[in-house]
Design a protein around this motif. Structure first.
Motif, short mmCIF file in Angstrom:
data_model
loop_
_atom_site.label_atom_id
_atom_site.label_comp_id
_atom_site.label_asym_id
_atom_site.label_seq_id
_atom_site.Cartn_x
_atom_site.Cartn_y
_atom_site.Cartn_z
N VAL A 18 0.85 -1.19 0.00
CA VAL A 18 0.00 0.00 0.00
C VAL A 18 0.89 1.24 0.00
O VAL A 18 1.68 1.46 0.92
N THR A 19 0.78 2.04 -1.05
CA THR A 19 1.62 3.23 -1.19
C THR A 19 0.80 4.51 -1.34
O THR A 19 1.34 5.55 -1.69
N THR A 20 -0.50 4.43 -1.07
CA THR A 20 -1.37 5.59 -1.31
C THR A 20 -1.04 6.77 -0.42
O THR A 20 -1.37 7.90 -0.76
N SER A 21 -0.38 6.54 0.72
CA SER A 21 -0.07 7.64 1.63
C SER A 21 1.20 8.39 1.22
O SER A 21 1.50 9.44 1.78
N GLN A 22 1.92 7.87 0.26
CA GLN A 22 3.18 8.48 -0.15
C GLN A 22 2.91 9.63 -1.12
O GLN A 22 2.34 9.43 -2.19
N VAL A 23 3.33 10.82 -0.74
CA VAL A 23 3.18 11.97 -1.62
C VAL A 23 4.15 11.85 -2.79
O VAL A 23 3.79 12.03 -3.96
N SER A 24 5.40 11.54 -2.51
CA SER A 24 6.38 11.24 -3.53
C SER A 24 6.73 9.77 -3.43
O SER A 24 6.49 9.14 -2.40
N PHE A 25 7.30 9.18 -4.48
CA PHE A 25 7.54 7.74 -4.46
C PHE A 25 8.78 7.40 -5.26
O PHE A 25 9.08 8.00 -6.29
N LEU A 26 9.51 6.38 -4.74
CA LEU A 26 10.74 5.91 -5.36
C LEU A 26 10.44 4.78 -6.33
O LEU A 26 9.57 3.94 -6.08
N THR A 27 11.21 4.72 -7.41
CA THR A 27 11.09 3.62 -8.35
C THR A 27 11.83 2.41 -7.81
O THR A 27 12.55 2.47 -6.83
N SER A 28 11.63 1.28 -8.48
CA SER A 28 12.28 0.04 -8.08
C SER A 28 13.80 0.22 -8.05
O SER A 28 14.39 0.84 -8.94
N GLY A 29 14.42 -0.32 -7.00
CA GLY A 29 15.86 -0.17 -6.86
C GLY A 29 16.28 1.19 -6.35
O GLY A 29 17.47 1.50 -6.32
N ASN A 30 15.30 2.02 -5.95
CA ASN A 30 15.58 3.37 -5.44
C ASN A 30 16.41 4.20 -6.43
O ASN A 30 17.21 5.03 -6.03
N ALA A 31 16.16 3.96 -7.71
CA ALA A 31 16.95 4.66 -8.73
C ALA A 31 16.49 6.10 -8.93
O ALA A 31 17.31 6.99 -9.18
N ALA A 32 15.18 6.33 -8.83
CA ALA A 32 14.64 7.67 -9.13
C ALA A 32 13.50 7.99 -8.19
O ALA A 32 12.78 7.10 -7.73
N LEU A 33 13.35 9.26 -7.93
CA LEU A 33 12.26 9.77 -7.09
C LEU A 33 11.30 10.56 -7.94
O LEU A 33 11.70 11.44 -8.71
N TYR A 34 9.99 10.25 -7.82
CA TYR A 34 8.94 11.00 -8.51
C TYR A 34 8.25 11.90 -7.48
O TYR A 34 7.75 11.42 -6.47
N GLU A 35 8.18 13.18 -7.80
CA GLU A 35 7.51 14.15 -6.93
C GLU A 35 6.39 14.82 -7.71
O GLU A 35 6.65 15.73 -8.51
N PRO A 36 5.14 14.42 -7.52
CA PRO A 36 4.02 15.10 -8.20
C PRO A 36 3.82 16.50 -7.62
O PRO A 36 3.76 16.67 -6.40
N LEU A 37 3.71 17.48 -8.48
CA LEU A 37 3.57 18.88 -8.06
C LEU A 37 2.42 19.52 -8.84
O LEU A 37 2.03 19.05 -9.91
N SER A 38 1.91 20.62 -8.31
CA SER A 38 0.77 21.31 -8.92
C SER A 38 1.22 22.53 -9.70
O SER A 38 2.17 23.22 -9.32
#
Length: 216
Positions: A18-38
């Motif tokens: 369950v990852t719905t509480s994560q505002v930003s999220f890491l890809t597999s292997g912690n290679a990249a971080l996704y930060e959704p912004l408005s």
């Protein structure tokens, strides 16, 4: 519900994180971080950070495979590092001094952290929102992809091409394996739809999972 024979034909993680509480999220292997912004007007974009010390980033594997968005233009603006990109077979290297990279709808493309980089890649990416259409590239798509790939990694499973095709198909996008580069987009679209139908109707995969998705 997934039947035992479907699991046998195409194994998948039995537990979804369950990852719905994560505002930003890491890809597999912690290679990249996704930060959704408005953005103003209720639009959104994603800031991606690809960590240069990560082996996947060093190998140029932290970005997506070659793909097409059928209904949306896509834009990239580099803030730091060097973005490698392929656009209809032509390779580009983009830095913050090069302005915005424009990928028109229907273009075969992929992107990654270029091998010439000496620091982590940071860039913003956004798509023409096409608010009048239901099936578009959106944050649910990104969350489903990242969550599924991470859970496959945890379970020691290879991701199913059928599940990935279904995710992309639901977002009016196409995966473009190299051996199908000869295929025109209209034909690739029908082939993609066919495999997506098998994935959903035959193998029991879903277009979206509530454990991963945050926005409705």
């Amino acid at each position: 519900m997934v039947w035992a024979w479907q699991q046998w034909l195409s194994p998948r993680p039995r537990q979804r994180t369950v990852t719905t509480s994560q505002v930003s999220f890491l890809t597999s292997g912690n290679a990249a971080l996704y930060e959704p912004l408005s953005k103003p007007g209720g639009l959104w974009y994603v800031r991606e950070t690809h960590y240069i010390e990560n082996p996947l980033v060093k190998a140029g594997l932290s970005g997506p495979p070659l793909h097409i968005h059928l209904q949306q233009d896509e834009y990239f603006k580099v803030e730091q590092g060097v973005l490698g990109a392929v656009k209809d077979g032509v390779e580009y290297t983009i830095t913050k001094d090069d302005g915005t990279l424009f990928i028109p709808a229907g273009t075969r493309h992929r992107f990654w952290s270029h091998k010439s980089a000496t620091e982590s890649l940071v860039f913003s990416a956004w798509a023409d929102p096409c608010k009048d259409r239901d099936h578009i590239l959106d944050l649910n798509f990104l969350r489903n992809i990242v969550g599924y790939l991470a859970d496959c990694d945890k379970a020691g499973l290879k991701p199913s091409p059928f599940q990935l095709i279904l995710f992309f198909d639901d977002a009016s996008s196409l995966l473009c394996p190299p051996f199908l580069n000869w295929m025109p987009v209209w034909l690739l679209t029908w082939v993609h739809h066919g495999f997506a139908w098998i994935a959903e109707s035959g193998l029991g995969y879903q277009t979206s999972y509530p454990e991963y998705t945050k926005y409705k």
